[in-house]
Design an enzyme around this catalytic site. Structure first.
Site, PDB file in Angstrom:
ATOM      1  N   ASP A  34       1.024  -1.142   0.050  1.00  0.00           N
ATOM      2  CA  ASP A  34      -0.194  -0.121  -0.015  1.00  0.00           C
ATOM      3  C   ASP A  34       0.879   1.307   0.209  1.00  0.00           C
ATOM      4  O   ASP A  34       0.573   2.286   0.827  1.00  0.00           O
ATOM      5  CB  ASP A  34      -0.896   0.151   1.278  1.00  0.00           C
ATOM      6  CG  ASP A  34      -1.595  -1.216   1.300  1.00  0.00           C
ATOM      7  OD1 ASP A  34      -2.145  -1.716   0.436  1.00  0.00           O
ATOM      8  OD2 ASP A  34      -1.891  -1.581   2.622  1.00  0.00           O
ATOM      9  N   GLU A 209     -11.289   0.206  -3.468  1.00  0.00           N
ATOM     10  CA  GLU A 209     -11.053   0.516  -2.032  1.00  0.00           C
ATOM     11  C   GLU A 209      -9.638   1.363  -2.517  1.00  0.00           C
ATOM     12  O   GLU A 209      -9.442   1.569  -3.838  1.00  0.00           O
ATOM     13  CB  GLU A 209     -10.393  -0.796  -1.246  1.00  0.00           C
ATOM     14  CG  GLU A 209      -9.646  -1.659  -1.839  1.00  0.00           C
ATOM     15  CD  GLU A 209      -9.152  -2.845  -0.883  1.00  0.00           C
ATOM     16  OE1 GLU A 209      -9.772  -2.940   0.130  1.00  0.00           O
ATOM     17  OE2 GLU A 209      -8.551  -3.773  -1.263  1.00  0.00           O
TER      18      GLU A 209
HETATM   19  O1  FUB Z   1      -3.160  -3.744   3.033  1.00  0.00           O
HETATM   20  C1  FUB Z   1      -4.491  -4.045   3.535  1.00  0.00           C
HETATM   21  C2  FUB Z   1      -5.433  -3.480   2.548  1.00  0.00           C
HETATM   22  O2  FUB Z   1      -5.414  -4.430   1.355  1.00  0.00           O
HETATM   23  C3  FUB Z   1      -5.355  -2.158   2.215  1.00  0.00           C
HETATM   24  O3  FUB Z   1      -5.883  -1.321   3.206  1.00  0.00           O
HETATM   25  C4  FUB Z   1      -6.019  -2.267   0.769  1.00  0.00           C
HETATM   26  O4  FUB Z   1      -5.902  -1.164   0.114  1.00  0.00           O
HETATM   27  C5  FUB Z   1      -5.439  -3.478   0.188  1.00  0.00           C
HETATM   28  O5  FUB Z   1      -4.095  -3.501  -0.339  1.00  0.00           O
END
Ligand code: FUB
Length: 456
Positions: A34, A209
């Site tokens: 991320d 997301e």
């Molecule tokens: O790293 C945990 C979660 O997985 C992140 O918050 C999302 O964007 C995905 O990458």
């Protein structure tokens, strides 16, 4: 925040730095995911989340497990410094101290301070088991800490994956993932919402997301991971206004060819060149919740749309000829019988080797190339290759193309052992200077493994 908490955070930020290196993944001694990249005072800072294998007190062994955040920085996109832990679940006041849910963060600069935004599971109220996810803020005078956490998360919102964007006029905006992709203006204090959250519309069906909002040539880009089929591609919308309406423009990175279910990214402009940071599961081929940050150059069409990015092994930046050039993260290769494999499959962090081979039927020269090697201004005398071969043969190093100037030749007797073989550079090439692409060719033999190349 009490004094011991401030001291703990400060101590973490002052932890001695570790130098990492170029190529993908950029962080080569730990898992990282991320990535949110920003240019502050001429250095690129990357704020990733930090995947760890589940410890005994975490009940899920098959899920994301994240207890703290590090920050990394570089002034050349090649040598990365780990500044240590900046925020962790035990010392952050409102965070459940065994939640392991410190997911994707971001950071930005305003009013002389650096504001670090992070999502995490909140401490449940007495008697309750679960309290939902909050988005908190930690503040620092420098981009690498010490960061001091606010006592409470931002009020009125919940969710994950905050992104903080500051417009040219200084107005801050927070994007995050809650019930859909969210966006709101922040107050000048960076700690409170200044508008009702907007939910992005017009995105074709598919889970989303991890938003990242940026501006280029007057256009706003709201970008996000987007599940199409079973894994996340990266996609985006564009608008003339920060709060939209946004128009869906499609994907700019396809789903990973590995099993990695997630992707998550950011864009940063460095010396006029845009770079995309994202993640794959390079060091963890069988478990996609242990990920690694990568970076690649990205371009734009004249109408502002993003030219899709194809992930590379090579990554970004210029590599010094006098460093250990990890040619196993090649930028190009001959069509057949070349692969990048782990040196030691039982410890992926030992890195990769390039394997070049021929079959009994086919005896072609095989090659790999590694672009942007800086041979500097001073005369070089030798070339060294760390290699292993079964029956031996001949390797060549050339500049610029497979039939470009010959730099060095290695006649090798094979014995299945790793050796560092050094030769004197070819006489007429000793004054090679500046930046060239490096080519390594197997011109004789049927099996070579190559770890790195180095010039002195
Ligand atoms: O790293 C945990 C979660 O997985 C992140 O918050 C999302 O964007 C995905 O990458």
């Amino acid at each position: 925040m009490n004094l011991s908490r401030i001291l703990l955070t400060a101590a973490a930020a002052l932890l001695s730095s570790i130098s990492l290196s170029a190529q993908n993944p950029i962080i080569r001694d730990d898992f990282s995911a991320d990535p949110s990249a920003h240019l502050f005072n001429g250095r690129v800072y990357v704020y990733p989340s930090h995947d760890i294998p589940a410890p005994p007190d975490y009940y899920r062994r098959d899920w994301f497990c994240m207890a703290d955040y590090h920050v990394y920085s570089s002034d050349n996109l090649v040598d990365w410094v780990d500044h240590g832990v900046i925020v962790d679940q035990v010392t952050a006041p409102w965070v459940r101290d065994n939640g392991y849910s410190m997911w994707a963060p971001d950071c930005n600069f305003k009013n002389g301070k650096y504001y670090f935004y992070f999502p995490a599971g909140q401490k449940p109220k007495t008697g309750a088991f679960f309290a939902g996810n909050g988005i908190g803020v930690a503040v620092s005078d420098t981009p690498y800490g010490p960061f001091v956490c606010e006592e409470k998360p931002i009020q009125g919102i919940g969710g994950i994956d905050p992104c903080i964007f500051i417009d040219d006029d200084g107005t801050p905006y927070l994007a995050w993932s809650g019930r859909g992709l969210q966006l709101a203006r922040l107050k000048d204090n960076m700690l409170e919402l200044d508008s009702e959250p907007i939910t992005l519309t017009g995105i074709p069906r598919g889970q989303t997301e991890g938003p990242f909002l940026f501006k280029r040539n007057g256009k706003y880009y709201y970008t996000f991971p987007w599940v199409e089929d079973s894994r996340e591609a990266l996609a985006y919308c564009m608008s003339d206004n920060p709060l939209g309406p946004y128009e869906f423009k499609g994907k700019f990175m396809e789903q990973s060819e590995t099993i990695c279910w997630t992707n998550h990214h950011s864009f940063v402009e460095v010396d006029g060149q845009w770079i995309l940071f994202y993640h794959h599961n390079d060091y963890s081929p069988y478990f996609d919740k242990n990920r690694s940050v990568c970076a690649d150059y990205v371009g734009f069409n004249p109408d502002g749309t993003i030219i899709p990015v194809v992930p590379t092994l090579r990554g970004v930046g210029v590599t010094k000829a006098t460093s250990l050039i990890q040619i196993d993260r090649y930028s190009d290769k001959s069509e057949k019988y070349v692969a990048s494999e782990f040196v030691n499959a039982s410890n992926p962090f030992d890195g990769w080797k390039a394997v070049l081979w021929n079959t009994t039927q086919e005896k072609e020269p095989r090659w790999i190339s590694y672009n942007r090697v800086d041979f500097g201004k001073d005369k070089l005398n030798t070339a060294t290759v760390r290699l292993l071969s079964n029956a031996g043969g001949k390797l060549e190093l050339r500049a610029d193309s497979i039939d470009g100037p010959l730099l060095a030749q290695f006649n090798v007797n094979g014995n299945f052992l790793w050796v560092e073989k050094t030769v004197i550079l070819e006489q007429d090439i000793k004054d090679i200077k500046g930046i060239h692409d490096l080519y390594l060719l197997m011109t004789d033999g049927n099996h070579f493994e190559v770890d790195w190349v180095n010039f002195k």
